[in-house]
Write a protein that holds these residues in place. Structure first.
Motif, mmCIF file in Angstrom:
data_model
loop_
_atom_site.group_PDB
_atom_site.id
_atom_site.type_symbol
_atom_site.label_atom_id
_atom_site.label_comp_id
_atom_site.label_asym_id
_atom_site.label_seq_id
_atom_site.Cartn_x
_atom_site.Cartn_y
_atom_site.Cartn_z
ATOM 1 N N ALA A 89 -22.810 65.006 -7.105
ATOM 2 C CA ALA A 89 -21.942 65.882 -6.302
ATOM 3 C C ALA A 89 -21.327 67.009 -7.127
ATOM 4 C CB ALA A 89 -20.836 65.060 -5.654
ATOM 5 N N ASP A 90 -21.449 66.950 -8.441
ATOM 6 C CA ASP A 90 -20.912 68.017 -9.291
ATOM 7 C C ASP A 90 -21.851 69.211 -9.391
ATOM 8 O OD1 ASP A 90 -19.609 65.536 -11.577
ATOM 9 O OD2 ASP A 90 -18.561 66.597 -9.948
ATOM 10 N N ALA A 91 -23.050 69.105 -8.884
ATOM 11 C CA ALA A 91 -24.012 70.208 -8.966
ATOM 12 C C ALA A 91 -23.553 71.384 -8.119
ATOM 13 C CB ALA A 91 -25.377 69.731 -8.500
ATOM 14 N N GLY A 92 -23.840 72.592 -8.591
ATOM 15 C CA GLY A 92 -23.486 73.775 -7.826
ATOM 16 C C GLY A 92 -23.306 74.980 -8.704
ATOM 17 N N GLN A 93 -22.863 76.050 -8.080
ATOM 18 C CA GLN A 93 -22.535 77.282 -8.797
ATOM 19 C C GLN A 93 -21.067 77.203 -9.178
ATOM 20 O OE1 GLN A 93 -25.009 79.348 -9.290
ATOM 21 N NE2 GLN A 93 -24.194 81.368 -9.784
ATOM 22 N N TYR A 94 -20.783 77.393 -10.462
ATOM 23 C CA TYR A 94 -19.408 77.321 -10.958
ATOM 24 C C TYR A 94 -18.907 78.724 -11.273
ATOM 25 C CZ TYR A 94 -19.308 72.250 -11.208
ATOM 26 O OH TYR A 94 -19.295 70.908 -10.878
ATOM 27 N N PHE A 95 -17.690 78.998 -10.833
ATOM 28 C CA PHE A 95 -17.077 80.303 -11.027
ATOM 29 C C PHE A 95 -15.744 80.147 -11.746
ATOM 30 C CE2 PHE A 95 -19.827 82.560 -8.048
ATOM 31 C CZ PHE A 95 -20.243 81.552 -7.184
ATOM 32 N N CYS A 96 -15.508 80.998 -12.718
ATOM 33 C CA CYS A 96 -14.143 81.061 -13.227
ATOM 34 C C CYS A 96 -13.426 82.200 -12.517
ATOM 35 C CB CYS A 96 -14.095 81.205 -14.736
ATOM 36 S SG CYS A 96 -14.700 82.753 -15.408
ATOM 37 N N ALA A 97 -12.148 82.050 -12.402
ATOM 38 C CA ALA A 97 -11.340 83.014 -11.666
ATOM 39 C C ALA A 97 -9.988 83.142 -12.337
ATOM 40 C CB ALA A 97 -11.181 82.575 -10.213
ATOM 41 N N GLY A 98 -9.390 84.309 -12.185
ATOM 42 C CA GLY A 98 -8.085 84.539 -12.786
ATOM 43 C C GLY A 98 -7.196 85.363 -11.886
ATOM 44 N N THR A 99 -5.909 85.212 -12.097
ATOM 45 C CA THR A 99 -4.943 86.033 -11.390
ATOM 46 C C THR A 99 -3.873 86.499 -12.348
ATOM 47 O OG1 THR A 99 -3.280 86.099 -9.636
ATOM 48 C CG2 THR A 99 -3.699 83.956 -10.635
ATOM 49 N N ARG A 100 -3.426 87.749 -12.164
ATOM 50 C CA ARG A 100 -2.393 88.325 -13.004
ATOM 51 C C ARG A 100 -0.998 87.956 -12.512
ATOM 52 N NH1 ARG A 100 -6.101 93.646 -13.107
ATOM 53 N NH2 ARG A 100 -7.105 92.394 -11.510
ATOM 54 N N SER A 101 -0.957 87.294 -11.367
ATOM 55 C CA SER A 101 0.315 86.873 -10.783
ATOM 56 C C SER A 101 0.449 85.363 -10.881
ATOM 57 C CB SER A 101 0.388 87.281 -9.316
ATOM 58 O OG SER A 101 0.234 88.674 -9.169
ATOM 59 N N PHE A 102 1.690 84.918 -11.047
ATOM 60 C CA PHE A 102 1.940 83.476 -11.006
ATOM 61 C C PHE A 102 2.275 83.093 -9.579
ATOM 62 C CE2 PHE A 102 3.007 79.365 -12.519
ATOM 63 C CZ PHE A 102 3.975 78.906 -11.624
ATOM 64 N N THR A 103 1.465 82.224 -8.994
ATOM 65 C CA THR A 103 1.774 81.686 -7.671
ATOM 66 C C THR A 103 1.469 80.192 -7.678
ATOM 67 O OG1 THR A 103 -0.418 81.977 -6.667
ATOM 68 C CG2 THR A 103 1.063 83.864 -6.594
ATOM 69 N N HIS A 104 2.244 79.449 -6.935
ATOM 70 C CA HIS A 104 1.968 78.017 -6.826
ATOM 71 C C HIS A 104 0.650 77.775 -6.117
ATOM 72 C CE1 HIS A 104 5.671 76.600 -8.607
ATOM 73 N NE2 HIS A 104 6.317 77.533 -7.946
ATOM 74 N N GLY A 105 0.315 78.687 -5.202
ATOM 75 C CA GLY A 105 -0.972 78.571 -4.524
ATOM 76 C C GLY A 105 -2.125 78.637 -5.498
ATOM 77 N N ALA A 106 -2.037 79.518 -6.477
ATOM 78 C CA ALA A 106 -3.100 79.630 -7.477
ATOM 79 C C ALA A 106 -3.174 78.365 -8.321
ATOM 80 C CB ALA A 106 -2.871 80.851 -8.356
ATOM 81 N N LEU A 107 -2.038 77.822 -8.695
ATOM 82 C CA LEU A 107 -2.046 76.572 -9.468
ATOM 83 C C LEU A 107 -2.764 75.470 -8.708
ATOM 84 C CD1 LEU A 107 1.536 76.345 -11.011
ATOM 85 C CD2 LEU A 107 -0.595 76.938 -12.165
ATOM 86 N N LEU A 108 -2.646 75.492 -7.381
ATOM 87 C CA LEU A 108 -3.231 74.432 -6.571
ATOM 88 C C LEU A 108 -4.553 74.836 -5.937
ATOM 89 C CD1 LEU A 108 0.025 73.045 -4.964
ATOM 90 C CD2 LEU A 108 -1.203 72.235 -6.981
ATOM 91 N N GLY A 109 -5.114 75.970 -6.411
ATOM 92 C CA GLY A 109 -6.484 76.279 -6.055
ATOM 93 C C GLY A 109 -6.722 77.062 -4.787
ATOM 94 N N VAL A 110 -5.748 77.846 -4.355
ATOM 95 C CA VAL A 110 -5.971 78.687 -3.181
ATOM 96 C C VAL A 110 -6.775 79.901 -3.629
ATOM 97 C CG1 VAL A 110 -4.885 80.034 -1.370
ATOM 98 C CG2 VAL A 110 -3.854 77.873 -2.114
ATOM 99 N N ALA A 111 -7.992 80.006 -3.159
ATOM 100 C CA ALA A 111 -8.920 81.007 -3.682
ATOM 101 C C ALA A 111 -8.431 82.440 -3.489
ATOM 102 C CB ALA A 111 -10.282 80.813 -3.036
ATOM 103 N N ARG A 112 -7.780 82.706 -2.364
ATOM 104 C CA ARG A 112 -7.368 84.091 -2.093
ATOM 105 C C ARG A 112 -6.272 84.563 -3.048
ATOM 106 N NH1 ARG A 112 -5.141 81.140 2.148
ATOM 107 N NH2 ARG A 112 -2.855 81.131 2.198
#
Length: 127
Positions: A89-112
């Motif tokens: 189940a770990d197979a797939g396309q892996y993406f790294c992502a970054g944000t210049r803002s600190f948001t709790h949503g980002a810490l918890l994986g909200v893609a937008r």
């Protein structure tokens, strides 16, 4: 201009390990939160892990807890995803992502919440 460049993925047998890396190419930008996402064939993109770059605190999706580790080497602008005890189940396309803002949503994986994405790297799991 900001770019995130992932290392080449690869094929790993079930139970094996693989380490992905992500390089932030930028002269001035600083990411507050970095994360890894993945997308299996025919499925929605899902969050894997996040790291708060200021204090190094880490957050994981339930399916990868205690198997995957997100880490950083800030002087080198590098972020890593160590994948252990890999399952199909770990197979797939892996993406790294970054944000210049600190948001709790980002810490918890909200893609937008993320404004910068890598091109993705493929991980396959097969014996």
């Amino acid at each position: 201009q900001v770019q995130l460049l992932e290392s080449a993925g690869g094929s790993v047998p079930p139970g094996g390990s693989l380490k992905l890396s992500c390089l932030l190419v930028s002269s001035t930008e600083r990411m507050r939160i970095m994360a890894w996402f993945r997308q299996a064939l025919g499925k929605e993109r899902e969050w894997v892990a996040s790291i708060h770059t200021d204090d190094g605190s880490t957050y994981y999706a339930d399916p990868v807890k205690r198997r995957f580790t997100i880490a950083q080497d800030k002087p080198q602008n590098m972020w890593y995803l160590q994948m252990n005890t890999v399952v199909p189940a770990d197979a797939g396309q892996y993406f790294c992502a970054g944000t210049r803002s600190f948001t709790h949503g980002a810490l918890l994986g909200v893609a937008r919440e993320f404004d910068t994405w890598g091109q993705g790297t493929r991980v396959s799991v097969s014996s």
